[in-house]
Design an enzyme around this catalytic site. Sequence first.
Site, PDB file in Angstrom:
ATOM      1  N   GLU A   1      -2.429  -9.143   3.630  1.00  0.00           N
ATOM      2  CA  GLU A   1      -2.572  -9.708   4.975  1.00  0.00           C
ATOM      3  C   GLU A   1      -4.008 -10.140   5.265  1.00  0.00           C
ATOM      4  OE1 GLU A   1      -3.893  -5.591   5.297  1.00  0.00           O
ATOM      5  OE2 GLU A   1      -2.106  -6.509   4.429  1.00  0.00           O
TER       6      GLU A   1
ATOM      7  N   CYS B   1       0.832  -1.208   0.000  1.00  0.00           N
ATOM      8  CA  CYS B   1       0.000   0.000   0.000  1.00  0.00           C
ATOM      9  C   CYS B   1       0.872   1.266   0.000  1.00  0.00           C
ATOM     10  CB  CYS B   1      -0.967  -0.034   1.179  1.00  0.00           C
ATOM     11  SG  CYS B   1      -2.375   1.090   1.001  1.00  0.00           S
TER      12      CYS B   1
ATOM     13  N   HIS C   1      -3.835  -5.202   0.009  1.00  0.00           N
ATOM     14  CA  HIS C   1      -3.543  -5.735   1.346  1.00  0.00           C
ATOM     15  C   HIS C   1      -3.566  -7.265   1.377  1.00  0.00           C
ATOM     16  CE1 HIS C   1      -3.623  -1.959   3.738  1.00  0.00           C
ATOM     17  NE2 HIS C   1      -4.304  -1.545   2.686  1.00  0.00           N
TER      18      HIS C   1
END
Length: 400
Positions: free
Chosen positions: A361, A265, A359
């Site tokens: 994660e 990001c 993202h």
Amino acid sequence: MPLHALKARPSAPVPALLVLEDGRTFRGESFGAKGETFGEAVFSTGMSGYQETLTDPSYHRQVVVMTAPHVGNTGMNDEDPESRQIWVAGYVVRDPSRVSSNWRAQRTLDDELAEQGVVGISGIDTRALTRHLRERGAMRVGISTLETDPEKLLAKVTASAEMSGANLSEAVSTPQSYVVPAIGTKRFTVAALDLGIKEMTPQRMAERGIEVHVLPATASIEDVLAVAPDGLFFSNGPGDPAATVGQVELLREALERGLPYFGICFGNQLFGRALGFGTFKLKYGHRGINQPVMDRTTRKVEVTAHNHGFAVDAPLDRDTETPYGLVSVSHVCLNDDVVEGLELRDPEGRLKSFSVQYHPEAAAGPHDAAYLFDRFSELMASSQAGTPAAPATTTTEEQA
């Protein structure tokens, strides 16, 4: 009352007013804390994961409009926050849940917003507001339970700070470094610059045997080298990447030393700047958990989680020579062709560093891009061995 069925606080409705920078006005009811708040109005398309959204530091100084009509159904708990507090400047929902029903719920969303002083508004047409932002672009906004005159609130909105030119990462970063230990056998050490990091990110690395040293946003190259890292990581974070200088210089020094790099990001935007590209502000940004992205190295399409209002200005149709190697766009958003990832390779084509705009994660979901943490591990392993990085492959986690 059992924790799985928490009722919202019974109280008489308090009128609230929302005014956009261009004068568009909405009237509703207070949701969360009473008072006034100002920030950049943005919308998030996720139908779930509101707790992770609220606690994502990348939303610092932004007023988040939820496009999903029902919000707060599962309440709030102490396991899912992505940071130490709620970071959004304000919260806009259409129909807050009257009852939070989930076995993990410990309090209602309304109570949590009020406890942390987050001013919100409910009962407005969020579809109309979202369409307005899509047509006119993200803009400043104010929410108030104190001011009833739209013209007076508008004057305060136009006097508030803009997102362009804002350097915010240091405001959300950890004040002191800390270590997230590897789970199981330790394989690598990573220095992670906290520009607004989400807790799930070092967790994903720890699951792969990586010991993560999380450093403040103000860390120097000496601080990075002091942990003897096998790789460098830059996290997500808020603000305008063009207003960030120190972290870009740090990254350039790391690239000159050949330290493998992975950025997410904001870390992707700063990687682009370190490589010589510019950045620009998107009209209304990408925010939500349903954005399609193609990994151009594998030709696979991933459904991904996004939260960014700026993007890297890099060519999609050719590679770019830089002082650090050859750069290519590795990922692209299929909605609008925005750059979603960069790769840096040496003259022999070996991967040296990479980044993505979204993202992986997956907090909250989806999990399509989890393989990128494996790619980072493979990159560090190949760097240690002095051999080319292994080609991109489909992992077990992807197949699942």
